[in-house]
Scaffold this motif. Structure first.
Motif, mmCIF file in Angstrom:
data_model
loop_
_atom_site.group_PDB
_atom_site.id
_atom_site.type_symbol
_atom_site.label_atom_id
_atom_site.label_comp_id
_atom_site.label_asym_id
_atom_site.label_seq_id
_atom_site.Cartn_x
_atom_site.Cartn_y
_atom_site.Cartn_z
ATOM 1 N N ALA A 19 0.819 -1.210 0.000
ATOM 2 C CA ALA A 19 0.000 0.000 0.000
ATOM 3 C C ALA A 19 0.855 1.263 0.000
ATOM 4 O O ALA A 19 0.430 2.296 -0.508
ATOM 5 C CB ALA A 19 -0.928 0.004 1.214
ATOM 6 N N TRP A 20 2.049 1.202 0.543
ATOM 7 C CA TRP A 20 2.947 2.350 0.515
ATOM 8 C C TRP A 20 3.856 2.358 -0.703
ATOM 9 O O TRP A 20 4.220 3.421 -1.203
ATOM 10 C CB TRP A 20 3.804 2.402 1.769
ATOM 11 N N SER A 21 4.253 1.207 -1.185
ATOM 12 C CA SER A 21 5.224 1.202 -2.271
ATOM 13 C C SER A 21 4.593 1.456 -3.641
ATOM 14 O O SER A 21 5.251 2.010 -4.512
ATOM 15 C CB SER A 21 6.008 -0.102 -2.276
ATOM 16 N N ILE A 22 3.351 1.073 -3.842
ATOM 17 C CA ILE A 22 2.715 1.306 -5.149
ATOM 18 C C ILE A 22 2.587 2.803 -5.446
ATOM 19 O O ILE A 22 3.015 3.254 -6.516
ATOM 20 C CB ILE A 22 1.381 0.558 -5.253
ATOM 21 N N PRO A 23 2.017 3.621 -4.544
ATOM 22 C CA PRO A 23 2.006 5.069 -4.841
ATOM 23 C C PRO A 23 3.404 5.670 -4.920
ATOM 24 O O PRO A 23 3.631 6.627 -5.661
ATOM 25 C CB PRO A 23 1.222 5.685 -3.685
ATOM 26 N N SER A 24 4.341 5.099 -4.163
ATOM 27 C CA SER A 24 5.712 5.607 -4.223
ATOM 28 C C SER A 24 6.331 5.373 -5.591
ATOM 29 O O SER A 24 7.026 6.235 -6.123
ATOM 30 C CB SER A 24 6.564 4.936 -3.151
ATOM 31 N N TYR A 25 6.093 4.195 -6.158
ATOM 32 C CA TYR A 25 6.575 3.916 -7.511
ATOM 33 C C TYR A 25 5.958 4.903 -8.508
ATOM 34 O O TYR A 25 6.656 5.444 -9.368
ATOM 35 C CB TYR A 25 6.209 2.503 -7.949
ATOM 36 N N LEU A 26 4.662 5.136 -8.402
ATOM 37 C CA LEU A 26 3.992 6.017 -9.352
ATOM 38 C C LEU A 26 4.486 7.456 -9.235
ATOM 39 O O LEU A 26 4.769 8.108 -10.242
ATOM 40 C CB LEU A 26 2.484 5.946 -9.154
ATOM 41 N N LEU A 27 4.601 7.947 -8.011
ATOM 42 C CA LEU A 27 5.070 9.321 -7.828
ATOM 43 C C LEU A 27 6.528 9.496 -8.248
ATOM 44 O O LEU A 27 6.876 10.494 -8.888
ATOM 45 C CB LEU A 27 4.896 9.736 -6.371
ATOM 46 N N SER A 28 7.354 8.540 -7.884
ATOM 47 C CA SER A 28 8.766 8.684 -8.251
ATOM 48 C C SER A 28 8.967 8.574 -9.758
ATOM 49 O O SER A 28 9.827 9.257 -10.319
ATOM 50 C CB SER A 28 9.627 7.658 -7.519
ATOM 51 N N VAL A 58 4.945 7.163 -15.750
ATOM 52 C CA VAL A 58 3.797 6.425 -15.225
ATOM 53 C C VAL A 58 3.745 5.024 -15.824
ATOM 54 O O VAL A 58 3.488 4.041 -15.120
ATOM 55 C CB VAL A 58 2.482 7.195 -15.483
ATOM 56 N N ALA A 59 4.014 4.915 -17.108
ATOM 57 C CA ALA A 59 3.975 3.606 -17.756
ATOM 58 C C ALA A 59 5.041 2.669 -17.183
ATOM 59 O O ALA A 59 4.759 1.501 -16.904
ATOM 60 C CB ALA A 59 4.164 3.761 -19.261
ATOM 61 N N LEU A 60 6.236 3.177 -16.980
ATOM 62 C CA LEU A 60 7.286 2.342 -16.396
ATOM 63 C C LEU A 60 6.984 1.985 -14.943
ATOM 64 O O LEU A 60 7.270 0.872 -14.496
ATOM 65 C CB LEU A 60 8.633 3.036 -16.510
ATOM 66 N N ALA A 61 6.384 2.906 -14.199
ATOM 67 C CA ALA A 61 6.025 2.618 -12.815
ATOM 68 C C ALA A 61 4.930 1.554 -12.735
ATOM 69 O O ALA A 61 4.994 0.652 -11.891
ATOM 70 C CB ALA A 61 5.567 3.892 -12.120
ATOM 71 N N VAL A 62 3.951 1.631 -13.621
ATOM 72 C CA VAL A 62 2.902 0.607 -13.646
ATOM 73 C C VAL A 62 3.498 -0.744 -14.013
ATOM 74 O O VAL A 62 3.122 -1.778 -13.441
ATOM 75 C CB VAL A 62 1.776 1.019 -14.626
ATOM 76 N N TYR A 63 4.436 -0.751 -14.925
ATOM 77 C CA TYR A 63 5.105 -2.005 -15.283
ATOM 78 C C TYR A 63 5.866 -2.588 -14.087
ATOM 79 O O TYR A 63 5.814 -3.789 -13.833
ATOM 80 C CB TYR A 63 6.050 -1.774 -16.462
ATOM 81 N N LEU A 64 6.567 -1.733 -13.350
ATOM 82 C CA LEU A 64 7.293 -2.214 -12.173
ATOM 83 C C LEU A 64 6.347 -2.744 -11.098
ATOM 84 O O LEU A 64 6.635 -3.758 -10.456
ATOM 85 C CB LEU A 64 8.155 -1.097 -11.587
ATOM 86 N N VAL A 65 5.224 -2.080 -10.914
ATOM 87 C CA VAL A 65 4.228 -2.563 -9.935
ATOM 88 C C VAL A 65 3.670 -3.893 -10.381
ATOM 89 O O VAL A 65 3.512 -4.822 -9.573
ATOM 90 C CB VAL A 65 3.106 -1.523 -9.756
#
Length: 71
Positions: A19-28, A58-65
């Motif tokens: 729950a904390w790392s998913i928004p962190s990936y998106l924001l970063s 955003v696309a790369l962050a969604v892929y990482l998630v």
């Protein structure tokens, strides 16, 4: 007397971590690639680099998630 051992996957920390790392990936991703796009657009004068950087981030962050939590 047998004590019941608490497994890490049973205590709810995995959910809190996700729950904390998913928004962190998106924001970063947005900040890193959007910032790089902003710098590139300021340097070259082409305005399109910032939105491209934001979308790419955003696309790369969604892929990482997906790679980390989707499987």
């Amino acid at each position: 007397m047998s004590e019941k051992k608490i497994r890490p996957e049973d205590d709810g920390r995995d959910f809190a971590s996700a729950a904390w790392s998913i928004p962190s990936y998106l924001l970063s991703g947005m900040l890193l690639y959007g910032g790089a796009g902003w710098l590139l657009s300021k340097w070259t004068g082409v305005v399109a680099f910032m939105p491209i950087g934001l979308i790419l981030g955003v696309a790369l962050a969604v892929y990482l998630v997906y790679r980390k939590y989707g499987r």
